[in-house]
Design an enzyme around this catalytic site. Sequence first.
Site, PDB file in Angstrom:
ATOM      1  N   ASN A   1      -3.042 -15.926   7.799  1.00 14.79           N
ATOM      2  CA  ASN A   1      -3.360 -14.607   8.336  1.00 14.79           C
ATOM      3  C   ASN A   1      -4.490 -14.052   7.468  1.00 14.79           C
ATOM      4  O   ASN A   1      -4.260 -13.600   6.354  1.00 14.79           O
ATOM      5  CB  ASN A   1      -2.109 -13.710   8.261  1.00 14.79           C
ATOM      6  CG  ASN A   1      -2.389 -12.297   8.712  1.00 14.79           C
ATOM      7  OD1 ASN A   1      -3.456 -12.001   9.248  1.00 14.79           O
ATOM      8  ND2 ASN A   1      -1.418 -11.411   8.490  1.00 14.79           N
TER       9      ASN A   1
ATOM     10  N   GLU B   1       1.818  -4.556   8.562  1.00 11.77           N
ATOM     11  CA  GLU B   1       0.659  -3.674   8.357  1.00 11.77           C
ATOM     12  C   GLU B   1       0.302  -2.953   9.660  1.00 11.77           C
ATOM     13  O   GLU B   1      -0.133  -1.800   9.649  1.00 11.77           O
ATOM     14  CB  GLU B   1      -0.525  -4.488   7.803  1.00 11.77           C
ATOM     15  CG  GLU B   1      -0.274  -4.856   6.345  1.00 11.77           C
ATOM     16  CD  GLU B   1      -0.862  -6.175   5.895  1.00 11.77           C
ATOM     17  OE1 GLU B   1      -1.751  -6.713   6.584  1.00 11.77           O
ATOM     18  OE2 GLU B   1      -0.416  -6.693   4.844  1.00 11.77           O
TER      19      GLU B   1
ATOM     20  N   SER C   1       3.739 -13.530  -0.228  1.00 12.58           N
ATOM     21  CA  SER C   1       3.343 -14.176  -1.489  1.00 12.58           C
ATOM     22  C   SER C   1       3.748 -15.644  -1.556  1.00 12.58           C
ATOM     23  O   SER C   1       4.151 -16.148  -2.612  1.00 12.58           O
ATOM     24  CB  SER C   1       3.885 -13.399  -2.699  1.00 12.58           C
ATOM     25  OG  SER C   1       3.369 -12.078  -2.685  1.00 12.58           O
TER      26      SER C   1
ATOM     27  N   HIS D   1       2.929  -7.424  12.905  1.00 15.21           N
ATOM     28  CA  HIS D   1       2.818  -7.545  11.450  1.00 15.21           C
ATOM     29  C   HIS D   1       3.151  -6.186  10.818  1.00 15.21           C
ATOM     30  O   HIS D   1       2.822  -5.142  11.373  1.00 15.21           O
ATOM     31  CB  HIS D   1       1.402  -7.994  11.056  1.00 15.21           C
ATOM     32  CG  HIS D   1       1.328  -8.368   9.611  1.00 15.21           C
ATOM     33  ND1 HIS D   1       1.209  -7.426   8.614  1.00 15.21           N
ATOM     34  CD2 HIS D   1       1.420  -9.569   8.998  1.00 15.21           C
ATOM     35  CE1 HIS D   1       1.215  -8.040   7.446  1.00 15.21           C
ATOM     36  NE2 HIS D   1       1.352  -9.345   7.640  1.00 15.21           N
TER      37      HIS D   1
ATOM     38  N   GLY E   1       1.711  -9.543  -0.300  1.00 17.16           N
ATOM     39  CA  GLY E   1       0.538  -9.205  -1.111  1.00 17.16           C
ATOM     40  C   GLY E   1       0.883  -8.640  -2.482  1.00 17.16           C
ATOM     41  O   GLY E   1       0.020  -8.129  -3.179  1.00 17.16           O
TER      42      GLY E   1
END
Length: 253
Positions: free
Chosen positions: A9, A100, A216, A98, A176
């Site tokens: 992604n 986000e 991660s 997602h 992240g």
Amino acid sequence: MRKKIVAGNWKLNNTMDEGLKLASEIANMMNDEVKDGVSVVLGTPFIHLNAVSNLTKTNKNLNVAAQDCSTHESGAYTGDISVAMIKSTGASHVIIGHSERREYHNETNTELATKVDLALKEGLTPIFCCGESLDIRESGNHEAFVSQQLTESLFHLSEEQMSKVVIAYEPIWAIGTGVTASSAQAQEMHKALRAHLATKFGDSLAENTSILYGGSCKPGNAKELFGQADIDGGLIGGASLKSRDFVDIANSF
Ligand code: PGA
């Protein structure tokens, strides 16, 4: 047998040239290195979809995904990109929901259900994302919360439709941040989500649904994560921007 999938992604990264360079490096490495039976997906910004699809179309294990799609099929929706437009680029997958997008664009479970419907109607494979925030995990309600995301966005589908959906479990606190869910935490959730799917769609469909882990995931921890019984691959953010790291992750089964 469930499909093993590693999906990158790219998020809001890479100009046209940078994206093409990255995609061609990955395509070249994949020809020599990645085992047959592992499906690799590149989730690029919309601008790259067509060029990356053209570049990767001779490799049957390499697919291209959009990172979102409109809830509308066409019309006066400035800036939106429809599932038909995505399909016409040569892309085969679309990432939906997602965290986000849920957070910064207020996407709701109901809207995501519409996006899943549109993607399936167009013949695109939805990679449906779910996952809980740190607050929810600390309150102990993570399993119920994520199960509800599946219920509200996927449980209206027919078995035939659901058999085409890929799920990505991404604990928001691990995205992240460099903090990965432990393989035991991830396995526990994947198992719970598979059991939840079975309550609606039956054991066999649940057994055959690929559930990816995201958050991660790196070359150093992918083997351990992908070694868990209910983890069928990963949705990779940061590490998908480096060809070597991404291909190493794809080789971690
Ligand atoms: P990350 O992102 O690998 O950078 O944590 C994962 C994702 O958001 O898909």
